[in-house]
Motif scaffolding. Sequence first.
Motif, PDB file in Angstrom:
ATOM      1  N   ASN A   7     134.839  -3.526  62.168  1.00  0.00           N
ATOM      2  CA  ASN A   7     135.276  -2.843  60.947  1.00  0.00           C
ATOM      3  C   ASN A   7     135.921  -3.812  59.960  1.00  0.00           C
ATOM      4  O   ASN A   7     135.729  -3.710  58.750  1.00  0.00           O
ATOM      5  CB  ASN A   7     136.277  -1.731  61.300  1.00  0.00           C
ATOM      6  N   LYS A   8     136.673  -4.754  60.506  1.00  0.00           N
ATOM      7  CA  LYS A   8     137.342  -5.721  59.628  1.00  0.00           C
ATOM      8  C   LYS A   8     136.314  -6.570  58.876  1.00  0.00           C
ATOM      9  O   LYS A   8     136.483  -6.851  57.676  1.00  0.00           O
ATOM     10  CB  LYS A   8     138.280  -6.603  60.466  1.00  0.00           C
ATOM     11  N   ALA A  77     131.174   1.162  65.218  1.00  0.00           N
ATOM     12  CA  ALA A  77     131.713   0.712  63.928  1.00  0.00           C
ATOM     13  C   ALA A  77     131.871   1.932  63.023  1.00  0.00           C
ATOM     14  O   ALA A  77     131.117   2.903  63.119  1.00  0.00           O
ATOM     15  CB  ALA A  77     130.765  -0.297  63.284  1.00  0.00           C
ATOM     16  N   HIS A  78     132.845   1.877  62.120  1.00  0.00           N
ATOM     17  CA  HIS A  78     133.101   3.055  61.279  1.00  0.00           C
ATOM     18  C   HIS A  78     131.901   3.293  60.372  1.00  0.00           C
ATOM     19  O   HIS A  78     131.534   2.413  59.575  1.00  0.00           O
ATOM     20  CB  HIS A  78     134.358   2.856  60.450  1.00  0.00           C
ATOM     21  N   MET A 113     124.669  14.611  69.048  1.00  0.00           N
ATOM     22  CA  MET A 113     126.102  14.780  69.245  1.00  0.00           C
ATOM     23  C   MET A 113     126.438  14.717  70.732  1.00  0.00           C
ATOM     24  O   MET A 113     125.654  15.219  71.544  1.00  0.00           O
ATOM     25  CB  MET A 113     126.545  16.119  68.680  1.00  0.00           C
ATOM     26  N   PRO A 114     127.575  14.192  71.130  1.00  0.00           N
ATOM     27  CA  PRO A 114     128.551  13.521  70.258  1.00  0.00           C
ATOM     28  C   PRO A 114     128.102  12.105  69.910  1.00  0.00           C
ATOM     29  O   PRO A 114     127.525  11.403  70.737  1.00  0.00           O
ATOM     30  CB  PRO A 114     129.817  13.498  71.116  1.00  0.00           C
ATOM     31  N   TYR A 115     128.377  11.716  68.681  1.00  0.00           N
ATOM     32  CA  TYR A 115     128.075  10.344  68.261  1.00  0.00           C
ATOM     33  C   TYR A 115     129.017   9.369  68.979  1.00  0.00           C
ATOM     34  O   TYR A 115     130.058   9.776  69.520  1.00  0.00           O
ATOM     35  CB  TYR A 115     128.290  10.194  66.749  1.00  0.00           C
ATOM     36  N   PRO A 116     128.666   8.095  68.965  1.00  0.00           N
ATOM     37  CA  PRO A 116     129.581   7.100  69.543  1.00  0.00           C
ATOM     38  C   PRO A 116     130.988   7.210  68.947  1.00  0.00           C
ATOM     39  O   PRO A 116     131.141   7.456  67.742  1.00  0.00           O
ATOM     40  CB  PRO A 116     128.911   5.774  69.182  1.00  0.00           C
ATOM     41  N   ASP A 117     131.969   7.014  69.791  1.00  0.00           N
ATOM     42  CA  ASP A 117     133.373   7.158  69.386  1.00  0.00           C
ATOM     43  C   ASP A 117     133.759   6.044  68.408  1.00  0.00           C
ATOM     44  O   ASP A 117     133.507   4.868  68.679  1.00  0.00           O
ATOM     45  CB  ASP A 117     134.246   7.100  70.647  1.00  0.00           C
ATOM     46  N   ILE A 118     134.372   6.419  67.298  1.00  0.00           N
ATOM     47  CA  ILE A 118     134.773   5.413  66.296  1.00  0.00           C
ATOM     48  C   ILE A 118     136.265   5.112  66.341  1.00  0.00           C
ATOM     49  O   ILE A 118     136.752   4.296  65.545  1.00  0.00           O
ATOM     50  CB  ILE A 118     134.385   5.838  64.865  1.00  0.00           C
ATOM     51  N   ALA A 119     136.988   5.749  67.266  1.00  0.00           N
ATOM     52  CA  ALA A 119     138.435   5.495  67.328  1.00  0.00           C
ATOM     53  C   ALA A 119     138.688   4.032  67.662  1.00  0.00           C
ATOM     54  O   ALA A 119     138.002   3.441  68.494  1.00  0.00           O
ATOM     55  CB  ALA A 119     139.078   6.403  68.370  1.00  0.00           C
ATOM     56  N   THR A 120     139.687   3.458  67.015  1.00  0.00           N
ATOM     57  CA  THR A 120     140.011   2.054  67.246  1.00  0.00           C
ATOM     58  C   THR A 120     141.349   1.942  67.960  1.00  0.00           C
ATOM     59  O   THR A 120     142.094   2.898  68.030  1.00  0.00           O
ATOM     60  CB  THR A 120     140.090   1.273  65.919  1.00  0.00           C
TER      61      THR A 120
ATOM     62  N   PRO B 157     143.272   7.812  65.524  1.00  0.00           N
ATOM     63  CA  PRO B 157     143.642   9.212  65.736  1.00  0.00           C
ATOM     64  C   PRO B 157     144.201   9.878  64.469  1.00  0.00           C
ATOM     65  O   PRO B 157     145.004   9.269  63.752  1.00  0.00           O
ATOM     66  CB  PRO B 157     144.742   9.129  66.812  1.00  0.00           C
ATOM     67  N   LEU B 158     143.768  11.109  64.234  1.00  0.00           N
ATOM     68  CA  LEU B 158     144.178  11.870  63.057  1.00  0.00           C
ATOM     69  C   LEU B 158     145.233  12.906  63.450  1.00  0.00           C
ATOM     70  O   LEU B 158     145.266  13.375  64.583  1.00  0.00           O
ATOM     71  CB  LEU B 158     142.976  12.619  62.472  1.00  0.00           C
TER      72      LEU B 158
END
Lengths: 120, 287
Positions: A7-8, A77-78, A113-120, B157-158
């Motif tokens: 993402n960076k 990636a986001h 769904m579910p798409y790959p997790d984008i949480a960082t 997280p939101l």
Amino acid sequence: MSKYLLNKFLFMVDRDPELVERYRSEPGELVAWWEAECANTVLNCHTGEASTWLRFDDVEREALATHDHVKLFELGAHPFLTLTLFIALFERDNTEPLEYQKSYGARLAHFSMPYPDIAT
Amino acid sequence: MASIVAVIASTHHPFYYRASTATGEDRPPFADEWTRKILAFRETLTRARPDVLVMVGSDHFHQLWLDNMPQFLVGKAPHYDANWYNEEREFGLPRMLLKGQEDLSGHILRAGLDAGFDLAFSNELRIDHSITCPIITLRPEADLPIVPIYTNIFAPPLPQPKRFVQLGQSIRDIVESWPSHLRVAVIGTGHLSLELGGPRQFGPHGPDPEFDQRAVEWIANGDLDECLREVTLDSLHSPGNATHGFMDFMLMMGVAGAGVKADYVDTLDLFHTMEAYFTWYPNGAPT
């Protein structure tokens, strides 16, 4: 694996017109240069301080160096960052409105769904 | 005390500016209808004669970044530059400069912190299209001072949906307790179903028209109970991968009040996403 570093990269290249052009024309060289020179920059800080531990793994580096937005999606990636930068890279080649945007979505059609997790 | 003369919730479609200003062959076929709807929507704010705009939106990875990500942030500055290079590049948005209303920013921060919201703040905030789109659609003169409030609907997280509602309810109380004679409009923008960077993006309409229909009914009727029953952080993935922006609509439902029907409702089914426009007049419709 570092979704954050992917993402960076997308974030920093997207906001710099010169880097956008270098990434379009010489992606491999730009990714190598960015990883060496920019990956450890601490954004929003005075220059002179940097991190020491950030680097891509081989899969990430290859995905970026080959403009592989499908792999970037798979890696988490986001999607907003990837889409925005890739529109900047390739929308200019459109022969009709939204052509690139639609083909970009079509290349992701195998994801459900579910798409790959984008949480960082 | 200050009065809230209008509460407005809207989508923020970054293509409106380009579509509405295009001429000749460049003008898309939907531009005329879209412009008509926007002019009617704009009138709902104009009629309320606001002095100050509280603007709720979300930074799209412009100034706020993953090394230091606030959940809720209030701008407190005398001026706000607006729009970014990549928004000029992709959407043709103009650079703008808006005035700030620092006294109200300070009041919201103090009262918000005291009410249990650990709000972040910024004294130098460059705002993006989540706030400039409604300026362009609703107040293109860009002549009123603003208080920008950013929410994180973007980088998990939101916060939970109910937290957005609670913040909206608190913003209502806080603005109405501001010791001022000024007339305040609270304007917030979000999304209905939306997909960005995924397989369902840029379709002939929004990715989940059924969700959009239910969402418009929740908002128009102020049906927070049903909305909060149905909407979770997990459930919002299904209508489209960027649908968490709907939580800013929920925040605005909190500002408007549970069970309060909107005085003005309009929608426009566009490619890619549905547009939706809502206005409430807490003190009755202006004459």
